[in-house]
Motif scaffolding. Sequence first.
Motif, PDB file in Angstrom:
ATOM      1  N   ALA A 114      14.617 -50.312  25.429  1.00 40.38           N
ATOM      2  CA  ALA A 114      15.363 -49.624  24.368  1.00 40.38           C
ATOM      3  C   ALA A 114      15.707 -50.576  23.222  1.00 40.38           C
ATOM      4  O   ALA A 114      15.787 -50.163  22.058  1.00 40.38           O
ATOM      5  N   GLY A 115      15.896 -51.856  23.545  1.00 40.04           N
ATOM      6  CA  GLY A 115      16.280 -52.831  22.521  1.00 40.04           C
ATOM      7  C   GLY A 115      15.129 -53.381  21.712  1.00 40.04           C
ATOM      8  O   GLY A 115      15.311 -53.813  20.567  1.00 40.04           O
ATOM      9  N   LEU A 116      13.915 -53.372  22.278  1.00 36.41           N
ATOM     10  CA  LEU A 116      12.762 -53.954  21.576  1.00 36.41           C
ATOM     11  C   LEU A 116      12.548 -53.400  20.172  1.00 36.41           C
ATOM     12  O   LEU A 116      12.302 -54.166  19.227  1.00 36.41           O
ATOM     13  N   PRO A 117      12.628 -52.073  19.953  1.00 36.23           N
ATOM     14  CA  PRO A 117      12.397 -51.550  18.597  1.00 36.23           C
ATOM     15  C   PRO A 117      13.448 -51.994  17.573  1.00 36.23           C
ATOM     16  O   PRO A 117      13.211 -51.869  16.368  1.00 36.23           O
ATOM     17  N   LEU A 118      14.583 -52.495  18.032  1.00 35.00           N
ATOM     18  CA  LEU A 118      15.643 -52.914  17.114  1.00 35.00           C
ATOM     19  C   LEU A 118      15.468 -54.346  16.628  1.00 35.00           C
ATOM     20  O   LEU A 118      16.167 -54.789  15.713  1.00 35.00           O
ATOM     21  N   ILE A 119      14.532 -55.088  17.232  1.00 32.90           N
ATOM     22  CA  ILE A 119      14.320 -56.487  16.841  1.00 32.90           C
ATOM     23  C   ILE A 119      13.648 -56.539  15.477  1.00 32.90           C
ATOM     24  O   ILE A 119      12.638 -55.866  15.235  1.00 32.90           O
ATOM     25  N   THR A 120      14.203 -57.331  14.569  1.00 29.18           N
ATOM     26  CA  THR A 120      13.650 -57.434  13.217  1.00 29.18           C
ATOM     27  C   THR A 120      12.522 -58.466  13.165  1.00 29.18           C
ATOM     28  O   THR A 120      12.346 -59.260  14.092  1.00 29.18           O
TER      29      THR A 120
END
Length: 582
Positions: free
Chosen positions: A413-419
């Motif tokens: 779930a957190g991977l897409p939030l990484i810039t």
Amino acid sequence: MHKKYYLFLFVLFTFLSCSTPKKLVEASVANKIQLPESARRQFDYYFYEGLKQKDNQQYDQAIETFRLCLAIDSLDAGAQSELGLMYSAMGFDGPALQCLEKAVRIDPSNWWYNAQLISMYSDAKNWKRAIELTNNLQKLYPDKDDVYSMLATFYKQTREYDKAIAAYDHLESLVGINETTTFEKFQLYILSNKPQKGVAEIDKLVNKFPTESRYKVLRGDIFMQQKMPEKAYEIYQNVLKDDPQNAYVYVSLSEYYKSTNQPDKAIESIVNALKTEQLDVDTKVDILGQYVERLVQDSTKFVETESLFKLLIDRYPLEEKVHGYYATFLLYQKRNTEAIAEFETMLNINPKNEQTWMKLIQVNTMDKKFSQVLTVTKRAMESLPKLAIWYFYKGIAQFQLEDYKGALDTYKAGLPLITKDQTALQSDFYAQIADIYYKQQMKDSAFAAYDKALAINPVNVMVMNNYAYYLSLEKTDLKKAERMSAKTIEVEPKNSTYLDTYAWILYQEANYFLAKFHIERAIDNLPKDEDPGIILEHYGDILWMSGAENEAKALEVWQKSYDSGNKTEELKQKITNKGWKR
């Protein structure tokens, strides 16, 4: 300090971007007296309409409207000026300068047209033209102090320091001796390698305002800069006699004590400064930030330092940084529970402070309070959503609590939030995913995730270590494991975990001599608070395979490992059976 010239420029730039002064409008109207009545009314309509569009920041429309004005009367200075300002607002500096130059030619004595043009040349760093225009303006307005402030600033930019000083001298003749002008002249004399003349300017200020102790302190500071600490100290002591609550002299005394190798007195002076009422909270926080590390590490003054922090917190209960520095003090004393309370207070003051959330999470992680980490990361996600770092720590907590499925879901779930600029964090995400896969016996998926983590960040030593260790446990691709592990100890040659991994890989390759060398280095560098169980078991295994002469020591080391808490059935069998057949 606030320089008068900069204040003038601020007013001027505000004028350029906002409403038009009444004088400009009146000047524009005056220039239109000779127009026929119908043309004058039409001009007025367009001019005021352009001003309205300018106030509404409709710059494109304003440009067209002022052009219509100039089509009626091309020699109207006000319209030329307004069109120049609109071009400037749109970033068209060339046409803007042309219009403002024309406005000045039409009405050369107008202060505002000249000031606008000077500001544009100043922005463009065309100091020669700015100086030329300002000198013309000075002839027209010899008693206007802003002219001399501008001249001095421009001459300083061209390093014509004597001319800048002369401009400030003119300014002083108009407004008298003041702090701002004196400090500027002092700096200019220093730049001109005339320090004695600079000091004389400060002396003039001290004599002009004999009751103002700040200037006396400044005189002492100058003595410090000139490597005359004894004279500086004498001044500071005289100031203290007259004004024992002067915060500035305590700050300067602290510098004196540091330079004369009296660190205890330096700290004592800073504490005295922080206790006074003269300094505003921002200044106190800045001073505290400079000295906090020395304060928290001085074990002889823990009680006094804590009293200071509590005093500041009582006075400034809503100042985040004061609570933050106190939390640093508490962490240094390993009073983590109290530090956590300070971080919670900071979050009550400002729940949007990412750094405070991070510190709170990290302290709970260090204390292995993983259930609390889950709670805090959830709150952080609510206050600052869409930050991948919260998912990273939440996943760590879930992993430690053996909720592997939950941890894997969190990382995905957190991977897409990484810039795009967070490549190190992205690599760490895949490393954590790999660890989870390995725990779930999905070894191919684990090794694929490790490869992805290293492709993203080839120097991620934590990934290299874990990947190499798991390859060694599987006794597969040991050469790849050895290469990765060797890189980790090149980067961190005293890291006991990395040394243990490297020794274990060498053990799997039957290179027992080098394995023994590196495992002993791992034990030598083992932190006191780290569990020695696994490393000692590895050491015993390596000793056992190193030859019969090491059998007794191997049994002794295994027993130490078992006693330390590493009570596995496998280790118990090694001790009971006194090793195994080689």
